[in-house]
Design an enzyme around this catalytic site. Structure first.
Site, PDB file in Angstrom:
ATOM      1  N   LYS A 164       2.485  40.616  28.072  1.00 26.05           N
ATOM      2  CA  LYS A 164       1.668  41.180  28.862  1.00 26.05           C
ATOM      3  C   LYS A 164       2.772  41.856  30.179  1.00 26.05           C
ATOM      4  O   LYS A 164       3.333  41.085  31.098  1.00 26.05           O
ATOM      5  CB  LYS A 164       0.325  40.562  29.851  1.00 26.05           C
ATOM      6  CG  LYS A 164      -0.344  40.015  28.294  1.00 26.05           C
ATOM      7  CD  LYS A 164      -1.164  41.056  28.300  1.00 26.05           C
ATOM      8  CE  LYS A 164      -2.055  39.951  27.235  1.00 26.05           C
ATOM      9  NZ  LYS A 164      -3.246  41.178  26.611  1.00 26.05           N
ATOM     10  N   ASP A 189       1.913  44.693  26.832  1.00 24.76           N
ATOM     11  CA  ASP A 189       0.443  45.362  26.943  1.00 24.76           C
ATOM     12  C   ASP A 189       0.711  45.685  28.526  1.00 24.76           C
ATOM     13  O   ASP A 189       0.726  44.590  29.410  1.00 24.76           O
ATOM     14  CB  ASP A 189      -0.300  44.192  26.434  1.00 24.76           C
ATOM     15  CG  ASP A 189      -2.152  44.512  26.230  1.00 24.76           C
ATOM     16  OD1 ASP A 189      -2.627  45.469  26.957  1.00 24.76           O
ATOM     17  OD2 ASP A 189      -2.986  44.007  25.899  1.00 24.76           O
ATOM     18  N   GLU A 214       0.845  48.718  25.024  1.00 23.53           N
ATOM     19  CA  GLU A 214      -0.433  48.880  24.752  1.00 23.53           C
ATOM     20  C   GLU A 214      -1.379  49.844  26.628  1.00 23.53           C
ATOM     21  O   GLU A 214      -0.890  48.923  26.935  1.00 23.53           O
ATOM     22  CB  GLU A 214      -1.382  47.682  24.460  1.00 23.53           C
ATOM     23  CG  GLU A 214      -2.462  47.531  23.992  1.00 23.53           C
ATOM     24  CD  GLU A 214      -2.292  46.139  23.313  1.00 23.53           C
ATOM     25  OE1 GLU A 214      -0.923  45.330  22.882  1.00 23.53           O
ATOM     26  OE2 GLU A 214      -4.046  46.172  23.363  1.00 23.53           O
ATOM     27  N   ASP A 239      -5.833  50.547  23.158  1.00 28.34           N
ATOM     28  CA  ASP A 239      -7.024  49.422  22.745  1.00 28.34           C
ATOM     29  C   ASP A 239      -8.166  49.422  23.982  1.00 28.34           C
ATOM     30  O   ASP A 239      -8.392  50.025  22.895  1.00 28.34           O
ATOM     31  CB  ASP A 239      -6.084  48.223  23.860  1.00 28.34           C
ATOM     32  CG  ASP A 239      -7.007  46.900  23.431  1.00 28.34           C
ATOM     33  OD1 ASP A 239      -7.915  46.995  23.147  1.00 28.34           O
ATOM     34  OD2 ASP A 239      -6.429  45.899  24.515  1.00 28.34           O
ATOM     35  N   LYS A 263     -10.193  46.708  17.413  1.00 30.08           N
ATOM     36  CA  LYS A 263     -10.864  44.990  17.159  1.00 30.08           C
ATOM     37  C   LYS A 263     -11.975  45.485  17.145  1.00 30.08           C
ATOM     38  O   LYS A 263     -12.949  45.406  18.145  1.00 30.08           O
ATOM     39  CB  LYS A 263     -10.677  44.525  18.595  1.00 30.08           C
ATOM     40  CG  LYS A 263      -9.411  44.507  19.285  1.00 30.08           C
ATOM     41  CD  LYS A 263      -9.272  43.844  21.118  1.00 30.08           C
ATOM     42  CE  LYS A 263      -7.957  43.112  21.321  1.00 30.08           C
ATOM     43  NZ  LYS A 263      -7.952  43.386  22.808  1.00 30.08           N
TER      44      LYS A 263
HETATM   45 MG   LIG Z   1      -4.617  44.983  24.561  1.00 32.30          MG
END
Ligand SMILES: [Mg+2]
Length: 373
Positions: A164, A189, A214, A239, A263
């Site tokens: 992250k 991300d 991301e 995302d 997702k």
């Molecule tokens: Mg993500």
């Protein structure tokens, strides 16, 4: 035809073994809703609604999901004709958004239907893999801790590492990782931490040869993501921006990204996930299956989804014991040499551990057709 006559909802809660850091907040404890749908033949199916307890990732929460299920979605299940789980998303179309609530129920019906057919869910969905490749997420932005976690993931054989990042911790952080691990498949991300004013900073990240960055910009910045992608070499993966087939279509048309993280919870279930998969394959957009720090039921559905041919990048699908002391499914999901074997049993291929489910349930409610809903 399916005749759903009973739905059971269990809100569960468990602490994570290790806190999970993002610049938006740290997850220490996770709630989720386990859904069991039963039809009149006595066959049941399992789903999981993956909204967090507060709206930091999407607008949905455990409580909004309960409300949507109880007052709108479950009554529809008891009154509408259901021939196949692929039709559920259109039955739910008259209710706007609330994708995680819809997905929790829709996925349970896929499991139920696969069980009634006597086949694994992966086969019912059209999947072709007997094992899936997996990646892991570093849960901290502390440099030393991150390097330790990466070492552990490497030992476990995870095939891709994700970290992250945010403007407060990106270039030096990634440089430190690349110094120790110059060649591992690495991605970052940002969970929308940047704006177009940060283009200079984001260009610097090209030197780290990331598989992708991301969600660098805000959720609704489809046009800005396209502008950014033209200026950086690192492929952009969307995302949070992709909540529907139409979002995926827009992103592809605008060239806002080169990769999409699918997702099922964020897009309203398995049928929508499959449609987005097909669209991406058609347009040569790479895809992978994202994770939600979920429990075993959602993980099992992710395994089935990731068997579709378009999922070419290792997903965020980790072992059951990665986040949890004891998951709620049997057997546990296990990553061996960076892959998970796809179960050959019917439905999702995992069963619920009733004793464990009871231990972690903080609220339970059952809905019976003809009784009040
Ligand atoms: Mg993500």
């Amino acid at each position: 035809m399916l005749h759903i006559n009973r739905v059971n909802l269990s809100v569960i809660e468990m602490p994570l073994k290790l806190p999970f850091f993002t610049h938006l907040g740290t997850v220490k404890k996770r709630q989720s809703i386990i859904i069991e749908v039963m039809d009149r033949d006595g066959v049941s199916g399992l789903g999981e609604a993956v909204a967090f307890s507060s709206p930091w990732y999407t607008e949905e929460t455990t409580q909004t999901v309960l409300h949507m299920m109880k007052d709108f979605l479950i009554p529809k299940l008891f009154t509408e004709k259901i021939n196949h789980p692929a039709g559920i998303s259109s039955i739910f179309d008259s209710i706007r958004r609330n994708e995680m609530a819809k997905s929790g129920i829709e996925t349970a019906i896929w499991d139920l239907y696969a069980k009634k057919q006597g086949i694994p869910l992966s086969i019912l969905l059209g999947g072709s893999r007997s094992e899936i490749r997996t990646g892991a997420v570093v849960a901290t932005q502390n440099e030393e801790e991150a390097l330790k976690q990466i070492e552990y993931f490497q030992e476990q054989g995870y095939q891709r590492i994700k970290v992250k990042i945010s403007p407060a911790n990106d270039i030096d952080f990634l440089r430190a990782i690349r110094k120790e691990y110059p060649h591992i498949p690495l991605m970052a991300d940002a969970n929308s931490a940047y704006t177009l004013n940060d283009v200079g900073r984001l260009k610097v990240l090209d030197e780290f040869q990331l598989l992708m960055i991301e969600q660098p910009l805000s959720v609704t910045d489809m046009v800005d993501h396209a502008t950014l992608q033209r200026q950086i070499a690192t492929p952009i993966c969307l995302d949070e921006s992709i909540t529907s087939y139409h979002d995926a279509y827009s992103a592809i048309q605008l060239e806002s990204c080169k990769i999409i993280n699918i997702k099922m919870g964020r897009v309203g279930g398995l049928e929508n996930a499959r449609r987005i998969h097909d669209l991406c394959v058609k347009h040569q957009i790479q895809i992978w299956c994202g994770g939600m720090i979920e429990f075993g039921v959602s993980r099992a559905h992710n395994i089935a989804l990731a068997t579709l041919e378009g999922f070419t990048i290792p997903g965020d699908i980790v072992s059951s014991n990665h986040y949890w002391e004891e998951d709620i499914i049997e057997p546990f999901v296990e990553v061996k040499n960076g892959v998970i074997s796809v179960p050959a049993e019917v439905g999702i291929g995992f069963s619920i551990n009733r004793k464990r489910l009871k231990e972690v349930t903080i609220y339970n409610e059952e809905f019976v057709k003809g009784k009040g809903v």
